[in-house]
Design a protein around this motif. Structure first.
Motif, mmCIF file in Angstrom:
data_model
loop_
_atom_site.group_PDB
_atom_site.id
_atom_site.type_symbol
_atom_site.label_atom_id
_atom_site.label_comp_id
_atom_site.label_asym_id
_atom_site.label_seq_id
_atom_site.Cartn_x
_atom_site.Cartn_y
_atom_site.Cartn_z
ATOM 1 N N UNK A 105 37.589 43.914 29.880
ATOM 2 C CA UNK A 105 37.592 43.041 28.694
ATOM 3 C C UNK A 105 37.979 41.619 29.070
ATOM 4 N N UNK A 106 38.983 41.498 29.986
ATOM 5 C CA UNK A 106 39.420 40.172 30.396
ATOM 6 C C UNK A 106 38.276 39.417 31.072
ATOM 7 N N UNK A 153 43.369 29.894 29.009
ATOM 8 C CA UNK A 153 43.966 31.216 28.773
ATOM 9 C C UNK A 153 43.008 32.329 29.217
ATOM 10 N N UNK A 154 41.732 32.174 28.895
ATOM 11 C CA UNK A 154 40.730 33.176 29.305
ATOM 12 C C UNK A 154 40.665 33.268 30.821
ATOM 13 N N UNK A 173 43.961 39.656 36.053
ATOM 14 C CA UNK A 173 43.511 41.055 36.018
ATOM 15 C C UNK A 173 42.763 41.453 37.280
ATOM 16 N N UNK A 174 42.496 40.439 38.157
ATOM 17 C CA UNK A 174 41.765 40.763 39.391
ATOM 18 C C UNK A 174 42.657 41.520 40.338
ATOM 19 N N UNK A 185 37.741 32.438 41.890
ATOM 20 C CA UNK A 185 38.195 32.034 40.546
ATOM 21 C C UNK A 185 39.627 31.496 40.584
ATOM 22 N N UNK A 186 40.448 32.101 41.464
ATOM 23 C CA UNK A 186 41.805 31.598 41.625
ATOM 24 C C UNK A 186 41.766 30.158 42.138
ATOM 25 N N UNK A 187 40.726 29.859 42.931
ATOM 26 C CA UNK A 187 40.580 28.499 43.456
ATOM 27 C C UNK A 187 40.386 27.511 42.309
ATOM 28 N N UNK A 188 39.652 27.904 41.272
ATOM 29 C CA UNK A 188 39.416 27.025 40.134
ATOM 30 C C UNK A 188 40.745 26.711 39.439
ATOM 31 N N UNK A 189 41.561 27.740 39.240
ATOM 32 C CA UNK A 189 42.846 27.497 38.567
ATOM 33 C C UNK A 189 43.736 26.601 39.432
ATOM 34 N N UNK A 190 43.675 26.796 40.761
ATOM 35 C CA UNK A 190 44.447 25.922 41.651
ATOM 36 C C UNK A 190 43.977 24.484 41.521
#
Lengths: 107, 231
Positions: A3-4, A92-93, A100-101, B1-6
């Motif tokens: 879902x996330x 937030x999304x 959740x990864x 995706x973690x790279x984007x948040x960083x």
């Protein structure tokens, strides 16, 4: 976890674009910033930055004000309340999806 | 995706750090330290060469408190306006203009800031009392709780916290320098715990170091950037 991840499919496409995401992130941190600062921080070309700012303005997320400081023109950009809310929702999304990864060594 | 948040966090942190990029804030802090040292020096002169009349002592002491508070506020405002004026002429044409969001303290106006200053004063008195109690209980060497040492540590903590929050390495280095300066002053002339002379020396040395650090940063900034009109 599914879902996330799926919630990212519903993410705001205006903000989702990487250049616009960085622009809104910068503007989220401040009251306003001018075109020159955004140009330097994003590394975009002038044309590219103008195009992205126009899209954000059309979406109602950014307010652009052209002023003068003495005789020097200054283009000021600030995030609207809608823009702030949109960025917070997207952030937030993204955070939920990242949190959740699984780690690399987990199944 | 973690790279984007960083990348997002980095972009936001860089924006907060921008205010300190040209070194002007350090120069301003250095000037305020030097002014602070001057005010403490005047107080020290009054304490060591008091007039004979008790009434004159009282009037001068009250006058010094008013001048110290008013002078600090006035110098603070003058320095703040000077920084803004220099940024308008030097920084913004080179690397752009940013207006930061108001903090609750700024929005509260003068009354709010006075309340904040009062709370800070009370807190500093409570901390001093607590430190004295610790000093009596632990019986450390006198230099540990000398004013220069305490100032060095307190200012060091503030600089380190700022440097860590903004990821500005030179602030963390200045934090270490502050502690070192306080320690060297305290050790070189072991004082009575409330020896104001060492406090004055700390303000002057640290003020000079902050000003020099700001000037070096400003020169480096000017060399690395050009006004936007130039190619």
């Amino acid at each position: 976890m599914a879902d996330d991840f799926r919630s990212l499919l519903d993410a705001d496409r205006v903000i989702h674009e990487p250049a616009r995401l960085i622009i809104t992130a910068i503007l989220y941190s401040v009251e306003s910033a001018d075109f020159l600062y955004l140009l330097r921080e994003t590394g975009l070309t002038k044309g590219n930055l103008s195009s992205h700012l126009s899209k954000l303005e059309e979406a109602g997320y950014v307010q652009i004000e052209k002023t003068f400081v003495g005789k020097i023109p200054r283009t000021l950009c600030r995030l609207t309340e809608a823009g702030r809310a949109a960025f917070e929702d997207y952030r937030a999304r993204l955070k939920r999806a990242v949190d959740s990864m699984p780690q690399a060594d987990e199944p | 995706m973690a790279l984007i948040t960083d990348k997002l966090e980095t972009a936001m942190r860089r924006t907060h750090r921008y205010w300190y990029e040209d070194g002007l804030a350090e120069i301003a802090a250095g000037i305020l330290f030097l002014v602070g040292g001057l005010i403490v020096f005047v107080g020290y002169l009054l304490a060591t060469h008091p007039p004979e009349s008790p009434l004159a002592v009282l009037v001068l002491a009250l006058g010094l408190i008013v001048v110290a508070w008013g002078g600090t506020v006035l110098v603070g405002r003058v320095v703040s306006r000077a920084v803004t004026a220099v940024k308008s002429r030097v920084t913004y044409p080179r690397t752009g203009y940013v207006a930061y969001r108001s903090t609750p303290a700024k929005r509260s106006g003068l009354a709010g800031r006075l309340a904040l200053a009062g709370a800070a004063f009370v807190l500093s008195m409570v901390l001093s009392g607590a430190l004295s109690a610790v000093a009596v209980a632990l019986r450390p060497p006198d230099w540990v709780f000398s004013m220069a040492m305490v100032q060095g540590v307190v200012i060091g903590i503030v600089l380190f916290g700022l440097g860590r929050r903004l990821h500005v390495t030179r602030f963390q280095v200045l934090a270490g320098v502050s502690v070192l300066v306080g320690m060297v002053i305290a050790l070189s002339d072991p004082p009575a715990v409330l020896d104001v002379r060492n406090s004055i020396i700390y303000f002057v040395i640290m003020g000079s170091i902050l000003t020099a650090s700001g000037l070096i940063t400003l020169v480096r900034y000017l060399r690395q950037t050009k006004p936007a009109g130039e190619v």
